[in-house]
Design an enzyme around this catalytic site. Structure first.
Site, PDB file in Angstrom:
ATOM      1  N   LYS A  15       0.833  -1.217   0.000  1.00 29.34           N
ATOM      2  CA  LYS A  15       0.000   0.000   0.000  1.00 29.34           C
ATOM      3  C   LYS A  15       0.861   1.257   0.000  1.00 29.34           C
ATOM      4  CE  LYS A  15      -2.156  -0.725   3.898  1.00 29.34           C
ATOM      5  NZ  LYS A  15      -1.504  -1.960   4.348  1.00 29.34           N
ATOM      6  N   ARG A  90      -9.016   1.936   9.613  1.00 26.32           N
ATOM      7  CA  ARG A  90      -8.653   0.555   9.916  1.00 26.32           C
ATOM      8  C   ARG A  90      -9.700  -0.140  10.772  1.00 26.32           C
ATOM      9  NH1 ARG A  90      -2.705   1.301   9.424  1.00 26.32           N
ATOM     10  NH2 ARG A  90      -1.592  -0.608   9.882  1.00 26.32           N
ATOM     11  N   ARG A 125      11.824  -6.081   4.414  1.00 26.83           N
ATOM     12  CA  ARG A 125      11.504  -4.688   4.072  1.00 26.83           C
ATOM     13  C   ARG A 125      12.477  -3.693   4.717  1.00 26.83           C
ATOM     14  NH1 ARG A 125       5.535  -2.214   4.987  1.00 26.83           N
ATOM     15  NH2 ARG A 125       5.919  -2.367   7.219  1.00 26.83           N
ATOM     16  N   ARG A 155      11.891  -1.641  10.014  1.00 25.69           N
ATOM     17  CA  ARG A 155      10.962  -1.101  11.003  1.00 25.69           C
ATOM     18  C   ARG A 155      10.936  -1.989  12.229  1.00 25.69           C
ATOM     19  NH1 ARG A 155       5.329   0.423   8.227  1.00 25.69           N
ATOM     20  NH2 ARG A 155       4.579  -0.517  10.149  1.00 25.69           N
ATOM     21  N   ARG A 166      -0.058  -8.219  14.001  1.00 30.97           N
ATOM     22  CA  ARG A 166      -0.659  -7.206  13.122  1.00 30.97           C
ATOM     23  C   ARG A 166      -1.619  -7.848  12.121  1.00 30.97           C
ATOM     24  NH1 ARG A 166       4.720  -5.095  11.073  1.00 30.97           N
ATOM     25  NH2 ARG A 166       3.605  -3.732   9.638  1.00 30.97           N
TER      26      ARG A 166
HETATM   27  P1  AMP Z   1       1.432   1.061   9.293  1.00 33.44           P
HETATM   28  O1  AMP Z   1       2.641   1.858   8.983  1.00 33.44           O
HETATM   29  O2  AMP Z   1       0.229   1.482   8.504  1.00 33.44           O
HETATM   30  O3  AMP Z   1       1.676  -0.416   9.227  1.00 33.44           O
HETATM   31  O4  AMP Z   1       1.075   1.372  10.837  1.00 33.44           O
HETATM   32  C1  AMP Z   1       1.967   1.080  11.868  1.00 33.44           C
HETATM   33  C2  AMP Z   1       1.250   1.061  13.213  1.00 33.44           C
HETATM   34  O5  AMP Z   1       0.683   2.352  13.457  1.00 33.44           O
HETATM   35  C3  AMP Z   1       0.074   0.103  13.307  1.00 33.44           C
HETATM   36  O6  AMP Z   1       0.475  -1.219  13.649  1.00 33.44           O
HETATM   37  C4  AMP Z   1      -0.744   0.757  14.417  1.00 33.44           C
HETATM   38  O7  AMP Z   1      -0.174   0.536  15.691  1.00 33.44           O
HETATM   39  C5  AMP Z   1      -0.582   2.241  14.105  1.00 33.44           C
HETATM   40  N1  AMP Z   1      -1.614   2.734  13.164  1.00 33.44           N
HETATM   41  C6  AMP Z   1      -1.434   3.248  11.913  1.00 33.44           C
HETATM   42  N2  AMP Z   1      -2.591   3.601  11.359  1.00 33.44           N
HETATM   43  C7  AMP Z   1      -3.551   3.312  12.276  1.00 33.44           C
HETATM   44  C8  AMP Z   1      -4.968   3.425  12.297  1.00 33.44           C
HETATM   45  N3  AMP Z   1      -5.652   3.911  11.253  1.00 33.44           N
HETATM   46  N4  AMP Z   1      -5.610   3.005  13.423  1.00 33.44           N
HETATM   47  C9  AMP Z   1      -4.969   2.531  14.472  1.00 33.44           C
HETATM   48  N5  AMP Z   1      -3.638   2.367  14.532  1.00 33.44           N
HETATM   49  C10 AMP Z   1      -2.922   2.767  13.433  1.00 33.44           C
END
Ligand code: AMP
Length: 215
Positions: A15, A90, A125, A155, A166
């Protein structure tokens, strides 16, 4: 072409990479809530302090906090020509909160990839800690960001136990959202297997075909 987009899919489906490419091509902002939160943690802000533990454990940050973060970001002038939301909404609660802002989403692009492939991708990654640039899984040579020159890093949450957590959180809390958008007829389903360019072409073609269909 309608340009208020949401990208949905499990972690590791590409994404972020696809959102970045669409953002460059269409000259509209890529809004990654994960990146916004990581920046907050890094800057040591109050928000960063609140969200750090959730992120570290692979849990979702509470909906009310996320809605405040996104509403604030969508109040900036640069979103007037459209935007690409990556990683938000989400949960159903977040989607309903977004609906309540009155900002209509034109298209939801759902990218799907098998879980085995997701795990393989996330474990290899690397990304830029400064601009969020993500190195493609097929690219082994790069170790610094081509845009910032900063060393690419893994990360902290791309760890096997946290990845599994996750994915579970995704299945339980985010997957139900697919029906929310499918019912509205604005969802485009895209196979995320293949190269970055192949997936990008599928997305562009899918969006253009749907636009023609609606004319
Ligand atoms: P991502 O980079 O999108 O994988 O997000 C990394 C982490 O940020 C996730 O595992 C959540 O802990 C938090 N996070 C990001 N976006 C959201 C969201 N829309 N709702 C809740 N937690 C989020």
């Amino acid at each position: 072409m309608n340009r208020r987009l949401v990208l949905i899919g499990p972690p590791g489906t590409g994404k972020g990479t696809q959102a970045q490419m669409l953002s460059e091509e269409w000259k509209i902002p890529h809004i990654s809530t994960g990146s916004l939160l990581r920046e907050a943690v890094e800057s040591g802000s109050e928000l960063g302090g609140v969200v750090e533990q959730y992120m570290r454990s692979g849990e979702l940050v509470p909906d009310n906090i996320m809605l405040d973060v996104v509403k604030e970001r969508l109040s900036h002038n640069d979103v007037s020509g459209g935007f690409i939301l990556d990683g938000f909404p989400r949960t159903i609660e977040q989607a309903e909160g977004l609906d309540r802002t009155g900002i209509d989403i034109d298209r939801v692009v759902y990218i799907y990839v098998d879980e085995d492939e997701i795990i393989r991708r996330l474990l290899s990654r690397y990304e830029c800690p400064k601009c969020g640039y993500i190195k493609g899984a097929e690219n082994n040579k790069e170790d610094v960001c081509p845009k910032c020159g900063v060393k690419l890093v893994r990360r902290a949450d791309d760890d096997i136990d946290i990845i599994k957590k996750r994915l579970k959180v995704y299945r339980e809390q985010t997957e139900p959202l697919l029906d929310h958008y499918k019912d509205r007829g604005i969802m485009l389903e895209v196979d995320g297997n293949g190269t970055v360019e192949e997936v990008f072409r599928r997305i562009e073609k899918g969006l253009m075909d749907e636009d023609k269909h609606q004319e």
